[in-house]
Design a protein around this motif. Structure first.
Motif, short mmCIF file in Angstrom:
data_model
loop_
_atom_site.label_atom_id
_atom_site.label_comp_id
_atom_site.label_asym_id
_atom_site.label_seq_id
_atom_site.Cartn_x
_atom_site.Cartn_y
_atom_site.Cartn_z
N ARG A 19 -32.56 -17.57 -11.80
CA ARG A 19 -31.78 -18.65 -11.22
C ARG A 19 -31.11 -19.44 -12.33
NH1 ARG A 19 -33.29 -23.92 -7.49
NH2 ARG A 19 -34.07 -24.73 -9.47
N LEU A 20 -29.82 -19.60 -12.20
CA LEU A 20 -29.05 -20.40 -13.13
C LEU A 20 -28.72 -21.74 -12.47
CD1 LEU A 20 -26.46 -17.76 -14.40
CD2 LEU A 20 -28.72 -18.27 -15.31
N SER A 21 -28.63 -22.78 -13.30
CA SER A 21 -28.22 -24.07 -12.79
C SER A 21 -27.08 -24.62 -13.64
CB SER A 21 -29.38 -25.06 -12.76
OG SER A 21 -29.82 -25.36 -14.06
N CYS A 22 -26.34 -25.55 -13.05
CA CYS A 22 -25.18 -26.14 -13.71
C CYS A 22 -25.09 -27.59 -13.26
CB CYS A 22 -23.93 -25.37 -13.35
SG CYS A 22 -22.38 -26.05 -13.97
N ALA A 23 -25.33 -28.50 -14.19
CA ALA A 23 -25.26 -29.93 -13.89
C ALA A 23 -23.87 -30.45 -14.22
CB ALA A 23 -26.32 -30.69 -14.68
N VAL A 24 -23.27 -31.14 -13.26
CA VAL A 24 -21.90 -31.63 -13.42
C VAL A 24 -21.92 -33.15 -13.51
CG1 VAL A 24 -19.57 -31.59 -12.48
CG2 VAL A 24 -21.14 -29.70 -12.00
N SER A 25 -21.20 -33.69 -14.46
CA SER A 25 -21.12 -35.14 -14.60
C SER A 25 -19.71 -35.53 -15.05
CB SER A 25 -22.15 -35.63 -15.61
OG SER A 25 -21.88 -35.07 -16.89
N ALA A 52 -19.30 -16.14 -7.51
CA ALA A 52 -19.53 -16.87 -6.28
C ALA A 52 -18.91 -18.25 -6.38
CB ALA A 52 -21.03 -17.00 -5.99
N SER A 53 -18.63 -18.85 -5.22
CA SER A 53 -18.08 -20.20 -5.21
C SER A 53 -18.60 -20.96 -4.00
CB SER A 53 -16.56 -20.16 -5.17
OG SER A 53 -16.10 -19.66 -3.93
N VAL A 54 -18.54 -22.28 -4.10
CA VAL A 54 -18.89 -23.15 -2.99
C VAL A 54 -17.95 -24.34 -3.04
CG1 VAL A 54 -20.67 -24.36 -4.34
CG2 VAL A 54 -20.76 -24.41 -1.85
N ASP A 55 -17.51 -24.81 -1.86
CA ASP A 55 -16.63 -25.97 -1.86
C ASP A 55 -17.36 -27.20 -1.35
OD1 ASP A 55 -14.64 -25.00 1.07
OD2 ASP A 55 -16.59 -25.98 0.94
N ASN A 56 -16.65 -28.33 -1.27
CA ASN A 56 -17.29 -29.59 -0.90
C ASN A 56 -17.86 -29.56 0.53
OD1 ASN A 56 -14.19 -29.77 -0.68
ND2 ASN A 56 -14.95 -31.16 0.90
N ASP A 57 -17.34 -28.66 1.36
CA ASP A 57 -17.86 -28.53 2.72
C ASP A 57 -18.97 -27.49 2.82
OD1 ASP A 57 -14.59 -29.06 4.18
OD2 ASP A 57 -16.24 -30.47 3.89
N GLY A 58 -19.36 -26.92 1.70
CA GLY A 58 -20.44 -25.95 1.70
C GLY A 58 -20.04 -24.53 2.01
N ARG A 59 -18.75 -24.30 2.12
CA ARG A 59 -18.29 -22.93 2.37
C ARG A 59 -18.46 -22.12 1.09
NH1 ARG A 59 -14.00 -25.69 5.54
NH2 ARG A 59 -13.14 -26.24 3.50
N GLN A 74 -25.65 -25.88 -3.81
CA GLN A 74 -25.41 -27.11 -4.56
C GLN A 74 -26.32 -28.20 -4.03
OE1 GLN A 74 -21.43 -28.75 -4.01
NE2 GLN A 74 -21.27 -27.88 -1.96
N ASP A 75 -26.75 -29.05 -4.92
CA ASP A 75 -27.54 -30.22 -4.58
C ASP A 75 -26.66 -31.43 -4.90
OD1 ASP A 75 -29.24 -32.43 -4.55
OD2 ASP A 75 -30.95 -31.25 -5.21
N ASN A 76 -26.06 -31.98 -3.87
CA ASN A 76 -25.11 -33.07 -4.10
C ASN A 76 -25.78 -34.30 -4.70
OD1 ASN A 76 -22.90 -31.63 -3.12
ND2 ASN A 76 -23.33 -32.20 -1.02
N THR A 80 -25.66 -30.86 -8.99
CA THR A 80 -26.06 -29.61 -9.64
C THR A 80 -25.79 -28.44 -8.72
OG1 THR A 80 -27.79 -30.75 -10.90
CG2 THR A 80 -27.98 -28.36 -10.69
N MET A 81 -25.32 -27.37 -9.33
CA MET A 81 -25.04 -26.14 -8.63
C MET A 81 -25.99 -25.07 -9.13
SD MET A 81 -21.42 -24.04 -8.59
CE MET A 81 -21.29 -24.04 -10.37
N TYR A 82 -26.36 -24.16 -8.26
CA TYR A 82 -27.31 -23.11 -8.61
C TYR A 82 -26.74 -21.74 -8.26
CZ TYR A 82 -30.46 -27.11 -8.52
OH TYR A 82 -31.03 -28.34 -8.72
#
Length: 126
Positions: A19-25, A52-59, A74-76, A80-82
């Motif tokens: 599992r990879l994670s990515c913290a956005v700030s 892979a991708s995910v948008d703000n609506d979770g698509r 994503q964990d809003n 963070t995105m996983y």
């Protein structure tokens, strides 16, 4: 300014999971009402490709090569995105990058992205 910090990758045997994670700030990111977040990968001598991708609506969207094996989330609350990667194959070996961009068009197109993580190596042995 938007900053993306990725977790470390790793080495696993074929069939394993990571599992990879990515913290956005960053102030710029927090102002995005609509956005795409994505995972991409690259091997030496090849172009960066979408995973892979995910948008703000979770698509979500997935490359055919990983569909059914990888899962993006994503964990809003944590910004963070996983990327959960199961049933890994040697062909999945690559440098993996996370990225974010405003807007929800072309979420699987790497050159549409503005901001990138530092990259993390994933190695899958046979």
């Amino acid at each position: 300014q938007v900053r993306l910090v990725q977790s470390e990758g790793g080495s696993v045997q074929s069939g394993g999971s990571l599992r990879l994670s990515c913290a956005v700030s960053g102030a710029g990111y927090s102002g995005y009402r609509r956005y795409c977040m994505g995972w991409f990968r690259q091997t030496p001598g090849k172009e960066r490709e979408a995973v892979a991708s995910v948008d703000n609506d979770g698509r979500t969207g997935y490359a055919d090569s990983v569909s059914g094996r990888f899962s993006i989330s994503q964990d809003n609350a944590k910004n963070t995105m996983y990327l959960q990667m199961n049933s890994l194959k040697p062909l999945d070996t690559a440098m993996y990058y996370c990225a974010v961009k405003p807007g929800i068009a072309d979420c699987l197109v790497p050159w549409k992205y503005n901001y990138w993580g530092q990259g993390t190596q994933v190695t899958v042995s046979a």
